[in-house]
Design a protein around this motif. Structure first.
Motif, PDB file in Angstrom:
ATOM      1  N   PHE A  89       1.054  -0.924  -0.346  1.00 59.22           N
ATOM      2  CA  PHE A  89      -0.487   0.245  -0.672  1.00 59.22           C
ATOM      3  C   PHE A  89       0.967   1.499  -0.077  1.00 59.22           C
ATOM      4  O   PHE A  89       1.659   1.835   0.436  1.00 59.22           O
ATOM      5  CB  PHE A  89      -0.621   0.257   1.450  1.00 59.22           C
ATOM      6  CG  PHE A  89      -1.582  -1.525   1.035  1.00 59.22           C
ATOM      7  CD1 PHE A  89      -1.482  -2.450   2.237  1.00 59.22           C
ATOM      8  CD2 PHE A  89      -3.043  -1.142   1.023  1.00 59.22           C
ATOM      9  CE1 PHE A  89      -1.788  -3.543   2.829  1.00 59.22           C
ATOM     10  CE2 PHE A  89      -3.967  -2.708   1.543  1.00 59.22           C
ATOM     11  CZ  PHE A  89      -2.942  -3.677   1.647  1.00 59.22           C
TER      12      PHE A  89
ATOM     13  N   TYR B  93       0.660   5.598   1.383  1.00 60.47           N
ATOM     14  CA  TYR B  93      -1.024   6.192   1.558  1.00 60.47           C
ATOM     15  C   TYR B  93       0.516   7.135   1.569  1.00 60.47           C
ATOM     16  O   TYR B  93       1.952   7.356   2.434  1.00 60.47           O
ATOM     17  CB  TYR B  93      -1.024   5.781   3.177  1.00 60.47           C
ATOM     18  CG  TYR B  93      -1.585   4.545   3.869  1.00 60.47           C
ATOM     19  CD1 TYR B  93      -0.937   3.304   3.353  1.00 60.47           C
ATOM     20  CD2 TYR B  93      -2.741   4.469   3.595  1.00 60.47           C
ATOM     21  CE1 TYR B  93      -1.747   2.249   3.652  1.00 60.47           C
ATOM     22  CE2 TYR B  93      -3.902   3.364   3.966  1.00 60.47           C
ATOM     23  CZ  TYR B  93      -2.882   2.347   3.860  1.00 60.47           C
ATOM     24  OH  TYR B  93      -3.978   1.001   4.070  1.00 60.47           O
TER      25      TYR B  93
ATOM     26  N   GLN C 180       0.572  10.852   4.707  1.00 56.81           N
ATOM     27  CA  GLN C 180      -0.178  11.726   5.727  1.00 56.81           C
ATOM     28  C   GLN C 180      -0.221  13.123   6.105  1.00 56.81           C
ATOM     29  O   GLN C 180       1.351  13.629   5.501  1.00 56.81           O
ATOM     30  CB  GLN C 180       0.699  10.438   6.666  1.00 56.81           C
ATOM     31  CG  GLN C 180      -0.396  11.373   8.197  1.00 56.81           C
ATOM     32  CD  GLN C 180       0.513  10.670   9.139  1.00 56.81           C
ATOM     33  OE1 GLN C 180       1.447  10.436   9.535  1.00 56.81           O
ATOM     34  NE2 GLN C 180      -0.555   9.823  10.300  1.00 56.81           N
TER      35      GLN C 180
ATOM     36  N   GLY D  70      -5.690  13.013   8.054  1.00 50.75           N
ATOM     37  CA  GLY D  70      -4.598  11.253   8.059  1.00 50.75           C
ATOM     38  C   GLY D  70      -4.047  10.344   7.507  1.00 50.75           C
ATOM     39  O   GLY D  70      -3.605  11.592   5.939  1.00 50.75           O
ATOM     40  N   LEU D  71      -4.528   9.277   7.383  1.00 50.08           N
ATOM     41  CA  LEU D  71      -3.891   8.441   6.487  1.00 50.08           C
ATOM     42  C   LEU D  71      -4.785   8.423   5.190  1.00 50.08           C
ATOM     43  O   LEU D  71      -5.997   8.122   5.672  1.00 50.08           O
ATOM     44  CB  LEU D  71      -3.426   7.185   6.967  1.00 50.08           C
ATOM     45  CG  LEU D  71      -2.337   6.986   7.344  1.00 50.08           C
ATOM     46  CD1 LEU D  71      -2.078   5.948   8.640  1.00 50.08           C
ATOM     47  CD2 LEU D  71      -0.593   7.250   6.687  1.00 50.08           C
TER      48      LEU D  71
ATOM     49  N   LEU E  34      -4.845   6.374   1.153  1.00 48.29           N
ATOM     50  CA  LEU E  34      -4.553   5.730   0.338  1.00 48.29           C
ATOM     51  C   LEU E  34      -4.627   6.524  -0.885  1.00 48.29           C
ATOM     52  O   LEU E  34      -5.407   6.602  -0.938  1.00 48.29           O
ATOM     53  CB  LEU E  34      -5.818   4.388   0.597  1.00 48.29           C
ATOM     54  CG  LEU E  34      -5.087   2.916  -0.138  1.00 48.29           C
ATOM     55  CD1 LEU E  34      -4.186   2.112   0.551  1.00 48.29           C
ATOM     56  CD2 LEU E  34      -6.480   2.495  -0.129  1.00 48.29           C
TER      57      LEU E  34
ATOM     58  N   TYR F 188      -2.769   0.654  -4.056  1.00 46.39           N
ATOM     59  CA  TYR F 188      -2.652  -0.773  -3.447  1.00 46.39           C
ATOM     60  C   TYR F 188      -2.562  -2.074  -4.268  1.00 46.39           C
ATOM     61  O   TYR F 188      -2.809  -1.104  -5.507  1.00 46.39           O
ATOM     62  CB  TYR F 188      -3.336  -1.283  -2.456  1.00 46.39           C
ATOM     63  CG  TYR F 188      -4.914  -1.731  -2.400  1.00 46.39           C
ATOM     64  CD1 TYR F 188      -5.280  -0.222  -2.871  1.00 46.39           C
ATOM     65  CD2 TYR F 188      -5.012  -2.760  -3.081  1.00 46.39           C
ATOM     66  CE1 TYR F 188      -7.072  -1.238  -3.431  1.00 46.39           C
ATOM     67  CE2 TYR F 188      -6.683  -2.925  -2.824  1.00 46.39           C
ATOM     68  CZ  TYR F 188      -7.575  -2.659  -3.604  1.00 46.39           C
ATOM     69  OH  TYR F 188      -8.732  -2.299  -4.037  1.00 46.39           O
TER      70      TYR F 188
ATOM     71  N   GLY G  39      -6.582   3.539  -4.931  1.00 43.58           N
ATOM     72  CA  GLY G  39      -7.519   3.925  -3.726  1.00 43.58           C
ATOM     73  C   GLY G  39      -7.882   5.486  -3.470  1.00 43.58           C
ATOM     74  O   GLY G  39      -8.887   5.830  -4.279  1.00 43.58           O
TER      75      GLY G  39
ATOM     76  N   PHE H 199       3.852   7.134   3.635  1.00 45.00           N
ATOM     77  CA  PHE H 199       4.095   5.474   3.570  1.00 45.00           C
ATOM     78  C   PHE H 199       4.360   4.697   2.879  1.00 45.00           C
ATOM     79  O   PHE H 199       2.498   4.291   2.172  1.00 45.00           O
ATOM     80  CB  PHE H 199       3.463   5.848   5.418  1.00 45.00           C
ATOM     81  CG  PHE H 199       3.704   7.205   6.527  1.00 45.00           C
ATOM     82  CD1 PHE H 199       2.870   7.763   6.354  1.00 45.00           C
ATOM     83  CD2 PHE H 199       4.734   6.241   7.089  1.00 45.00           C
ATOM     84  CE1 PHE H 199       3.758   8.572   7.464  1.00 45.00           C
ATOM     85  CE2 PHE H 199       5.149   7.210   8.329  1.00 45.00           C
ATOM     86  CZ  PHE H 199       4.419   8.009   8.238  1.00 45.00           C
TER      87      PHE H 199
END
Lengths: 112, 112
Positions: free
Chosen positions: A33, A35, A37, A42-43, A45, A48, A58, A90
């Motif tokens: 995956f 991501y 941030q 927040g995180l 996507l 993936y 995502g 990430f």
């Protein structure tokens, strides 16, 4: 070393340049995956992959490209970087898609 | 679309007290829910997973509850320590399958 690694850890680039972030895992996990941030979001996507040569979008895929020719690698490319892509990225992997995810240390990308 | 909400304000507690963090979700029924811990400058680390048919799960000083009627999970840290200070993220399996949706996280600060 076993685990999940990302490179580079820090990157500064300019608007319009192409940038590739690397992700490598040694567990032979099927799923990987990407991501981003950001404060207040927040995180989220980006893309993936369920296996080599299988990728899916995502929540925020626009402006990004991924590939997965080998199980252990999942590079993320920003084809023409924009300031809005300044973020911490990430990479994560998991044995099954909904299983525990193992995260890399992150890449802090700044687009000037 | 599905939505996950965590306490947006930071939680400040005294060492030795129990910290309780909340994760609420709407618009669907996840099969399970996960909690992660994230320290500044690092990737999230998995803590606990609880399935829809489980009411409660424990791991050392951690306890997670899952109320599918209220659409809420509570995450408890008993006998909290300054080392527990971090951001805690909840994540649910997405209805589309194969991936997780993360909440924005709650920052916990434990004062000595």
């Amino acid at each position: 070393d076993a685990g999940i690694t990302q490179s580079p850890r820090y990157k500064i680039t300019e608007t319009g340049r192409q940038v590739t972030l690397m992700c490598h895992q040694t567990w032979s996990h099927s799923y990987m995956f990407w991501y981003r941030q950001d404060l207040g979001h927040g995180l989220r996507l980006i893309y993936y992959s369920a296996a080599a040569d299988i990728t899916d979008k995502g929540e925020v895929p626009d402006g990004y490209v991924v590939s997965r020719s080998k199980t252990e690698n999942f590079p993320l490319t920003l084809e023409s970087a924009t300031r809005s892509q300044t973020s911490v990225y990430f990479c994560a992997s998991s044995e099954l898609g909904l299983d525990t995810q193992y995260f890399g240390p992150g890449t802090r990308l700044t687009v000037l | 679309s599905q939505k996950i909400e965590q306490n947006s304000e930071a939680l400040n507690i005294q060492e030795g007290k129990t910290a309780t963090l909340t994760c609420n979700y709407t618009n669907y029924s996840p099969a399970y829910l996960q909690w992660y811990r994230q320290d500044p400058g690092r990737g999230p680390v998995f803590l606990l997973l609880i399935r829809e048919n489980e009411k409660e799960k424990r791991k050392e000083r951690l306890k997670v509850t899952f109320d599918t009627t209220l659409k809420q999970s509570l995450f408890h840290i008993t006998a909290s320590q300054p080392a527990d200070s971090a951001t805690y993220l909840c994540a649910l399996d997405a209805p589309q399958g194969g991936k997780l949706i993360f909440g924005q996280g709650t920052e916990l600060s434990v004062k000595p």
